[in-house]
Design a protein around this motif. Structure first.
Motif, PDB file in Angstrom:
ATOM      1  N   VAL A 253       0.851  -1.195   0.000  1.00 18.51           N
ATOM      2  CA  VAL A 253       0.000   0.000   0.000  1.00 18.51           C
ATOM      3  C   VAL A 253       0.885   1.244   0.000  1.00 18.51           C
ATOM      4  O   VAL A 253       1.861   1.321   0.749  1.00 18.51           O
ATOM      5  N   ILE A 254       0.561   2.179  -0.879  1.00 17.34           N
ATOM      6  CA  ILE A 254       1.195   3.500  -0.841  1.00 17.34           C
ATOM      7  C   ILE A 254       0.163   4.470  -0.290  1.00 17.34           C
ATOM      8  O   ILE A 254      -0.952   4.558  -0.816  1.00 17.34           O
ATOM      9  N   LYS A 255       0.521   5.155   0.779  1.00 21.03           N
ATOM     10  CA  LYS A 255      -0.384   6.154   1.359  1.00 21.03           C
ATOM     11  C   LYS A 255      -0.161   7.462   0.612  1.00 21.03           C
ATOM     12  O   LYS A 255       0.966   7.941   0.539  1.00 21.03           O
ATOM     13  N   ASN A 256      -1.221   8.002   0.042  1.00 19.25           N
ATOM     14  CA  ASN A 256      -1.072   9.238  -0.732  1.00 19.25           C
ATOM     15  C   ASN A 256      -1.983  10.335  -0.190  1.00 19.25           C
ATOM     16  O   ASN A 256      -2.648  11.035  -0.942  1.00 19.25           O
ATOM     17  N   HIS A 257      -2.035  10.455   1.130  1.00 18.34           N
ATOM     18  CA  HIS A 257      -2.897  11.491   1.712  1.00 18.34           C
ATOM     19  C   HIS A 257      -2.206  12.846   1.679  1.00 18.34           C
ATOM     20  O   HIS A 257      -2.835  13.873   1.596  1.00 18.34           O
ATOM     21  N   SER A 258      -0.878  12.830   1.775  1.00 16.47           N
ATOM     22  CA  SER A 258      -0.142  14.095   1.854  1.00 16.47           C
ATOM     23  C   SER A 258       0.074  14.664   0.462  1.00 16.47           C
ATOM     24  O   SER A 258      -0.315  14.077  -0.528  1.00 16.47           O
ATOM     25  N   LYS A 259       0.738  15.807   0.401  1.00 15.46           N
ATOM     26  CA  LYS A 259       0.923  16.469  -0.896  1.00 15.46           C
ATOM     27  C   LYS A 259       2.187  15.952  -1.601  1.00 15.46           C
ATOM     28  O   LYS A 259       3.066  16.727  -1.954  1.00 15.46           O
ATOM     29  N   ASN A 260       2.268  14.624  -1.757  1.00 18.83           N
ATOM     30  CA  ASN A 260       3.335  14.003  -2.563  1.00 18.83           C
ATOM     31  C   ASN A 260       4.740  13.979  -1.970  1.00 18.83           C
ATOM     32  O   ASN A 260       5.626  13.379  -2.544  1.00 18.83           O
ATOM     33  N   GLN A 261       4.977  14.666  -0.833  1.00 17.21           N
ATOM     34  CA  GLN A 261       6.369  14.700  -0.377  1.00 17.21           C
ATOM     35  C   GLN A 261       6.862  13.315   0.055  1.00 17.21           C
ATOM     36  O   GLN A 261       8.042  13.026  -0.039  1.00 17.21           O
ATOM     37  N   GLN A 262       5.938  12.465   0.534  1.00 20.37           N
ATOM     38  CA  GLN A 262       6.358  11.129   0.981  1.00 20.37           C
ATOM     39  C   GLN A 262       6.312  10.095  -0.138  1.00 20.37           C
ATOM     40  O   GLN A 262       6.751   8.963   0.039  1.00 20.37           O
ATOM     41  N   LEU A 263       5.768  10.459  -1.278  1.00 19.76           N
ATOM     42  CA  LEU A 263       5.553   9.465  -2.331  1.00 19.76           C
ATOM     43  C   LEU A 263       6.853   8.842  -2.818  1.00 19.76           C
ATOM     44  O   LEU A 263       6.959   7.621  -2.920  1.00 19.76           O
ATOM     45  N   LEU A 264       7.821   9.671  -3.137  1.00 15.27           N
ATOM     46  CA  LEU A 264       9.051   9.144  -3.730  1.00 15.27           C
ATOM     47  C   LEU A 264       9.759   8.206  -2.767  1.00 15.27           C
ATOM     48  O   LEU A 264      10.277   7.162  -3.173  1.00 15.27           O
ATOM     49  N   TYR A 265       9.742   8.534  -1.488  1.00 13.47           N
ATOM     50  CA  TYR A 265      10.368   7.659  -0.491  1.00 13.47           C
ATOM     51  C   TYR A 265       9.685   6.283  -0.502  1.00 13.47           C
ATOM     52  O   TYR A 265      10.338   5.245  -0.557  1.00 13.47           O
ATOM     53  N   GLN A 266       8.344   6.292  -0.490  1.00 16.87           N
ATOM     54  CA  GLN A 266       7.595   5.019  -0.472  1.00 16.87           C
ATOM     55  C   GLN A 266       7.879   4.204  -1.743  1.00 16.87           C
ATOM     56  O   GLN A 266       8.043   2.987  -1.695  1.00 16.87           O
ATOM     57  N   ILE A 267       7.929   4.902  -2.882  1.00 14.86           N
ATOM     58  CA  ILE A 267       8.156   4.221  -4.162  1.00 14.86           C
ATOM     59  C   ILE A 267       9.570   3.639  -4.225  1.00 14.86           C
ATOM     60  O   ILE A 267       9.770   2.510  -4.684  1.00 14.86           O
ATOM     61  N   THR A 268      10.542   4.386  -3.719  1.00 13.61           N
ATOM     62  CA  THR A 268      11.928   3.906  -3.716  1.00 13.61           C
ATOM     63  C   THR A 268      12.057   2.633  -2.884  1.00 13.61           C
ATOM     64  O   THR A 268      12.703   1.665  -3.301  1.00 13.61           O
ATOM     65  N   GLU A 269      11.411   2.629  -1.723  1.00 12.47           N
ATOM     66  CA  GLU A 269      11.458   1.441  -0.859  1.00 12.47           C
ATOM     67  C   GLU A 269      10.815   0.235  -1.557  1.00 12.47           C
ATOM     68  O   GLU A 269      11.327  -0.882  -1.493  1.00 12.47           O
ATOM     69  N   LEU A 270       9.680   0.470  -2.209  1.00  8.52           N
ATOM     70  CA  LEU A 270       8.991  -0.624  -2.909  1.00  8.52           C
ATOM     71  C   LEU A 270       9.822  -1.112  -4.086  1.00  8.52           C
ATOM     72  O   LEU A 270       9.894  -2.320  -4.346  1.00  8.52           O
ATOM     73  N   HIS A 271      10.451  -0.194  -4.801  1.00  8.05           N
ATOM     74  CA  HIS A 271      11.292  -0.568  -5.944  1.00  8.05           C
ATOM     75  C   HIS A 271      12.396  -1.531  -5.491  1.00  8.05           C
ATOM     76  O   HIS A 271      12.624  -2.566  -6.113  1.00  8.05           O
ATOM     77  N   LYS A 272      13.043  -1.205  -4.386  1.00  8.68           N
ATOM     78  CA  LYS A 272      14.097  -2.083  -3.854  1.00  8.68           C
ATOM     79  C   LYS A 272      13.525  -3.462  -3.524  1.00  8.68           C
ATOM     80  O   LYS A 272      14.125  -4.495  -3.826  1.00  8.68           O
ATOM     81  N   LYS A 273      12.366  -3.439  -2.886  1.00  6.24           N
ATOM     82  CA  LYS A 273      11.712  -4.697  -2.489  1.00  6.24           C
ATOM     83  C   LYS A 273      11.368  -5.543  -3.722  1.00  6.24           C
ATOM     84  O   LYS A 273      11.579  -6.756  -3.744  1.00  6.24           O
ATOM     85  N   TYR A 274      10.826  -4.877  -4.766  1.00  6.07           N
ATOM     86  CA  TYR A 274      10.428  -5.620  -5.973  1.00  6.07           C
ATOM     87  C   TYR A 274      11.643  -6.194  -6.703  1.00  6.07           C
ATOM     88  O   TYR A 274      11.592  -7.301  -7.232  1.00  6.07           O
ATOM     89  N   LEU A 275      12.723  -5.440  -6.750  1.00  4.58           N
ATOM     90  CA  LEU A 275      13.942  -5.957  -7.391  1.00  4.58           C
ATOM     91  C   LEU A 275      14.438  -7.190  -6.650  1.00  4.58           C
ATOM     92  O   LEU A 275      14.871  -8.173  -7.263  1.00  4.58           O
ATOM     93  N   GLU A 276      14.380  -7.145  -5.336  1.00  3.12           N
ATOM     94  CA  GLU A 276      14.785  -8.288  -4.510  1.00  3.12           C
ATOM     95  C   GLU A 276      13.914  -9.503  -4.836  1.00  3.12           C
ATOM     96  O   GLU A 276      14.414 -10.619  -5.007  1.00  3.12           O
ATOM     97  N   MET A 277      12.608  -9.280  -4.967  1.00  2.44           N
ATOM     98  CA  MET A 277      11.686 -10.385  -5.306  1.00  2.44           C
ATOM     99  C   MET A 277      11.982 -10.952  -6.690  1.00  2.44           C
ATOM    100  O   MET A 277      11.892 -12.158  -6.900  1.00  2.44           O
ATOM    101  N   CYS A 278      12.309 -10.062  -7.641  1.00  2.00           N
ATOM    102  CA  CYS A 278      12.638 -10.527  -9.005  1.00  2.00           C
ATOM    103  C   CYS A 278      13.869 -11.435  -8.955  1.00  2.00           C
ATOM    104  O   CYS A 278      13.923 -12.448  -9.636  1.00  2.00           O
TER     105      CYS A 278
END
Length: 202
Positions: free
Chosen positions: A173-198
């Motif tokens: 889940v990506i929480k997008n309640h705020s004005k985008n400042q936290q988005l990139l951090y959440q996406i970066t963490e997920l990207h790392k996780k997905y690469l690990e799964m691949c």
């Protein structure tokens, strides 16, 4: 077929913003159901030919493209027509999404499907990522973005799966309640996780 992350969320949740960040920051390939849905009814397509067969040439605009507004009126007025259209287009959309996923070259691909929970399409993905936002933010953003009334925005939200239904199919889940400042951090963490799964799935 690559490792597929299904991306979904309600109206104005920020799905497009999230998908674009995955693409811009990490170069991840995207297959977008909304774009595919337009492609299967392009001029000369089998989909559009069958729609014209059923409703006549009056369903086309002057440039030969589908008159979406008119088609929307038809299917809103008659559930049987909506069923017919869904039965025609859903298999075509599904097939084309699978073809496009097969042609992706990144370690994992994003499959963006706004109505994933509604149409039970999470089976096409290895994992489901839900962009979550509270209903009042959705309504506010939809009114701003589309220039519609609160009542119209509310009725669109009501016509979609509930927040709980979407979260029920979520692996991430990506929480997008705020004005985008936290988005990139959440996406970066997920990207790392997905690469690990691949790597683990290879």
């Amino acid at each position: 077929m690559p490792f597929v992350i299904g991306l979904t969320g309600g109206i104005a949740s920020g799905k497009t913003t999230v998908a674009n960040l995955f693409q811009q920051q990490f170069g991840i390939d995207i297959v977008d159901a909304d774009i595919v849905a337009r492609e299967v009814v392009e001029p000369e397509s089998a989909g559009l030919k069958q729609i014209v067969q059923r409703y006549g040439a009056a369903i086309l605009l002057d440039d030969g493209t589908l008159n979406r507004a008119q088609l929307r009126d038809i299917i809103f007025a008659d559930p049987n027509e909506k069923q017919w259209l869904d039965a025609l287009l859903h298999p075509m959309i599904r097939q084309r999404m699978i073809e496009q996923l097969d042609n992706t070259t990144t370690p994992y691909a994003l499959l963006v499907i706004p109505l994933m929970a509604e149409n039970n399409l999470q089976t096409l993905a290895n994992r489901v990522l839900v962009v979550d936002v509270d209903e009042s933010s959705q309504i506010e953003r939809t009114m701003l973005r589309d220039g519609i009334s609160q009542q119209q925005a509310q009725s669109i939200v009501n016509s979609q799966a509930t927040r709980a239904q979407r979260l029920a199919i979520a692996d991430d889940v990506i929480k997008n309640h705020s004005k985008n400042q936290q988005l990139l951090y959440q996406i970066t963490e997920l990207h790392k996780k997905y690469l690990e799964m691949c790597r683990e799935n290879r």
